[in-house]
Design a protein around this motif. Structure first.
Motif, PDB file in Angstrom:
ATOM      1  N   ASN A 278       0.815  -1.222   0.000  1.00 10.15           N
ATOM      2  CA  ASN A 278       0.000   0.000   0.000  1.00 10.15           C
ATOM      3  C   ASN A 278       0.851   1.276   0.000  1.00 10.15           C
ATOM      4  O   ASN A 278       0.576   2.211   0.757  1.00 10.15           O
ATOM      5  CB  ASN A 278      -0.955   0.005   1.199  1.00 10.15           C
ATOM      6  CG  ASN A 278      -2.013  -1.076   1.101  1.00 10.15           C
ATOM      7  OD1 ASN A 278      -2.389  -1.486   0.008  1.00 10.15           O
ATOM      8  ND2 ASN A 278      -2.484  -1.543   2.239  1.00 10.15           N
ATOM      9  N   GLU A 279       1.870   1.309  -0.844  1.00  6.15           N
ATOM     10  CA  GLU A 279       2.743   2.472  -0.895  1.00  6.15           C
ATOM     11  C   GLU A 279       2.247   3.546  -1.865  1.00  6.15           C
ATOM     12  O   GLU A 279       2.794   4.650  -1.899  1.00  6.15           O
ATOM     13  CB  GLU A 279       4.168   2.054  -1.273  1.00  6.15           C
ATOM     14  CG  GLU A 279       4.881   1.203  -0.239  1.00  6.15           C
ATOM     15  CD  GLU A 279       5.162   1.941   1.060  1.00  6.15           C
ATOM     16  OE1 GLU A 279       4.965   3.180   1.103  1.00  6.15           O
ATOM     17  OE2 GLU A 279       5.565   1.299   2.040  1.00  6.15           O
ATOM     18  N   GLY A 280       1.264   3.226  -2.694  1.00  7.31           N
ATOM     19  CA  GLY A 280       0.669   4.236  -3.561  1.00  7.31           C
ATOM     20  C   GLY A 280       1.667   4.890  -4.503  1.00  7.31           C
ATOM     21  O   GLY A 280       2.459   4.225  -5.172  1.00  7.31           O
ATOM     22  N   ASP A 281       1.646   6.232  -4.537  1.00  8.75           N
ATOM     23  CA  ASP A 281       2.531   6.981  -5.435  1.00  8.75           C
ATOM     24  C   ASP A 281       4.002   6.776  -5.088  1.00  8.75           C
ATOM     25  O   ASP A 281       4.867   6.910  -5.964  1.00  8.75           O
ATOM     26  CB  ASP A 281       2.199   8.473  -5.378  1.00  8.75           C
ATOM     27  CG  ASP A 281       0.854   8.794  -6.015  1.00  8.75           C
ATOM     28  OD1 ASP A 281       0.377   7.976  -6.824  1.00  8.75           O
ATOM     29  OD2 ASP A 281       0.286   9.862  -5.712  1.00  8.75           O
ATOM     30  N   ARG A 282       4.275   6.467  -3.843  1.00 10.18           N
ATOM     31  CA  ARG A 282       5.676   6.204  -3.471  1.00 10.18           C
ATOM     32  C   ARG A 282       6.223   5.012  -4.251  1.00 10.18           C
ATOM     33  O   ARG A 282       7.379   5.015  -4.688  1.00 10.18           O
ATOM     34  CB  ARG A 282       5.782   5.974  -1.957  1.00 10.18           C
ATOM     35  CG  ARG A 282       5.496   7.196  -1.110  1.00 10.18           C
ATOM     36  CD  ARG A 282       5.762   6.921   0.362  1.00 10.18           C
ATOM     37  NE  ARG A 282       4.800   5.957   0.906  1.00 10.18           N
ATOM     38  CZ  ARG A 282       3.669   6.288   1.514  1.00 10.18           C
ATOM     39  NH1 ARG A 282       3.359   7.564   1.636  1.00 10.18           N
ATOM     40  NH2 ARG A 282       2.867   5.364   1.996  1.00 10.18           N
ATOM     41  N   LEU A 283       5.407   3.982  -4.413  1.00 18.16           N
ATOM     42  CA  LEU A 283       5.842   2.805  -5.155  1.00 18.16           C
ATOM     43  C   LEU A 283       6.034   3.140  -6.633  1.00 18.16           C
ATOM     44  O   LEU A 283       6.982   2.653  -7.264  1.00 18.16           O
ATOM     45  CB  LEU A 283       4.821   1.675  -5.002  1.00 18.16           C
ATOM     46  CG  LEU A 283       5.146   0.406  -5.798  1.00 18.16           C
ATOM     47  CD1 LEU A 283       6.427  -0.231  -5.284  1.00 18.16           C
ATOM     48  CD2 LEU A 283       3.986  -0.586  -5.715  1.00 18.16           C
ATOM     49  N   VAL A 284       5.157   3.949  -7.188  1.00 17.21           N
ATOM     50  CA  VAL A 284       5.289   4.346  -8.592  1.00 17.21           C
ATOM     51  C   VAL A 284       6.634   5.028  -8.821  1.00 17.21           C
ATOM     52  O   VAL A 284       7.348   4.736  -9.788  1.00 17.21           O
ATOM     53  CB  VAL A 284       4.126   5.266  -9.011  1.00 17.21           C
ATOM     54  CG1 VAL A 284       4.345   5.797 -10.428  1.00 17.21           C
ATOM     55  CG2 VAL A 284       2.797   4.519  -8.928  1.00 17.21           C
ATOM     56  N   ARG A 285       6.986   5.962  -7.921  1.00 20.96           N
ATOM     57  CA  ARG A 285       8.288   6.639  -8.047  1.00 20.96           C
ATOM     58  C   ARG A 285       9.438   5.662  -7.855  1.00 20.96           C
ATOM     59  O   ARG A 285      10.470   5.735  -8.545  1.00 20.96           O
ATOM     60  CB  ARG A 285       8.384   7.776  -7.033  1.00 20.96           C
ATOM     61  CG  ARG A 285       7.486   8.967  -7.329  1.00 20.96           C
ATOM     62  CD  ARG A 285       7.887  10.155  -6.470  1.00 20.96           C
ATOM     63  NE  ARG A 285       7.702   9.880  -5.055  1.00 20.96           N
ATOM     64  CZ  ARG A 285       6.598  10.186  -4.368  1.00 20.96           C
ATOM     65  NH1 ARG A 285       5.571  10.764  -4.974  1.00 20.96           N
ATOM     66  NH2 ARG A 285       6.515   9.922  -3.067  1.00 20.96           N
TER      67      ARG A 285
END
Length: 319
Positions: free
Chosen positions: A15-22
């Motif tokens: 559940n890292e959201g945008d952090r995972l995308v980056r």
């Protein structure tokens, strides 16, 4: 930007959201293969990882999650095909610096006795909250040969395989424990003077800071139980400090007569400790380092209590 074809990257998260995308965007352009290991996300992380071009591994939800277990799952996935020479581990809330892999690779190529290279991890928003600021200070460790690394590091593949990877039972502190075994096998750990990752702690509450400190105490206690014997004495000193400052001194100070009021003088040790540490690190860090002994002691006691009952501790998550 040149991709390092014999370097694979393993990112772990939930559940890292945008952090995972980056995170994944920073990996796919520099690593030959990117594996994302997911620990039960419900926010669309799996689809985001696939869209980024990562190979996705989903952990079995019937077995307790640990970061160590997730990293091992990534290693097992890589072992099924052509094995890389190096593996870059990254937490899913971190973004890899584009210049890191070439620098770290050159260092390992020229230092064959070094198994692990790590660099400077920084907070993405250090001034957003006091808690982020404290973590950013924490990441600033000395350059040179080190005893351990953190969750982000470039490692040689073969030593990891020879030692069986991370200890999957540890809920925290799995990287220092692995480094103990690597050093016992004759390998070295090195911290480079180079930017490595941006970390997004996203800490906004005191309770998050407290849980994170408690997790550190638990990790020290379990690490000392595993490798606390001489000559290593792994994690013995921080475990002892947590118990003395976070448990023993307060209990002695609260002893009833005939010690009172002399026992209350013990409490002056805390402001004196803050003043002493302030000379080295500033007042803010000194205050929270001293205050942190209380949740650290809580973490130590949690480990001891659960071990006495023959039970495994659950994850101590701060976000």
């Amino acid at each position: 930007m040149t991709r390092q074809s014999d370097i694979a990257a393993i990112a772990i998260g939930r559940n890292e959201g945008d952090r995972l995308v980056r995170c994944l965007a920073s990996l796919v352009s520099v690593a030959g293969r990117v594996v994302y290991v997911d620990s039960g996300s419900t926010d669309g992380s799996l689809n985001a990882a696939r869209e980024a071009g990562a190979e996705v591994v989903m952990l079995d939800t019937s077995v307790p999650f640990t970061a160590a277990r997730a990293r091992n799952a990534g290693l097992d996935h890589l072992a099924k095909n052509a094995q890389p020479a190096f593996v870059q581990f990254v937490d899913g809330d971190c973004e890899l610096d584009p210049d890191w892999l070439p620098k770290a690779r050159r260092f390992l190529d020229s230092h064959p006795s070094v198994a692990v290279a790590c660099g400077r991890r920084r907070e993405r928003f250090p001034d957003a909250t006091i808690w982020n600021q404290l973590i950013d200070y924490e990441w600033d460790t000395p350059v040179g040969e080190a005893r351990a690394c953190g969750g982000d590091a470039l490692m040689r593949w073969q030593p990891l395989q020879d030692l069986g990877g991370y200890n999957p039972r540890l809920i925290a502190g799995e990287e220092p424990e692995l480094c103990v075994r690597l050093r016992a096998a004759g390998w070295k750990i090195w911290r480079l003077d180079a930017e490595m990752t941006l970390h997004d702690a996203a800490m906004t509450r005191f309770s998050q800071w407290w849980k994170r400190a408690a997790r550190a105490g638990h990790a020290w206690a379990e690490g000392a139980a595993l490798h606390g014997a001489a000559p290593e004495r792994h994690a013995v000193a921080p475990t002892r400090r947590a118990l003395i400052w976070g448990l023993v001194l307060p209990l002695v100070a609260l002893l009833p007569a005939p010690w009172w009021p002399w026992s209350l003088l013990i409490l002056t040790a805390y402001p004196l400790q803050i003043l002493r540490l302030s000379r080295k690190m500033g007042f803010l860090r000194a205050c929270f380092l001293t205050l942190g002994r209380f949740p650290e002691a809580q973490g130590v006691l949690t480990y001891v209590f659960n071990r006495f009952r023959g039970r495994r501790s659950g994850l101590i998550e701060y976000k």
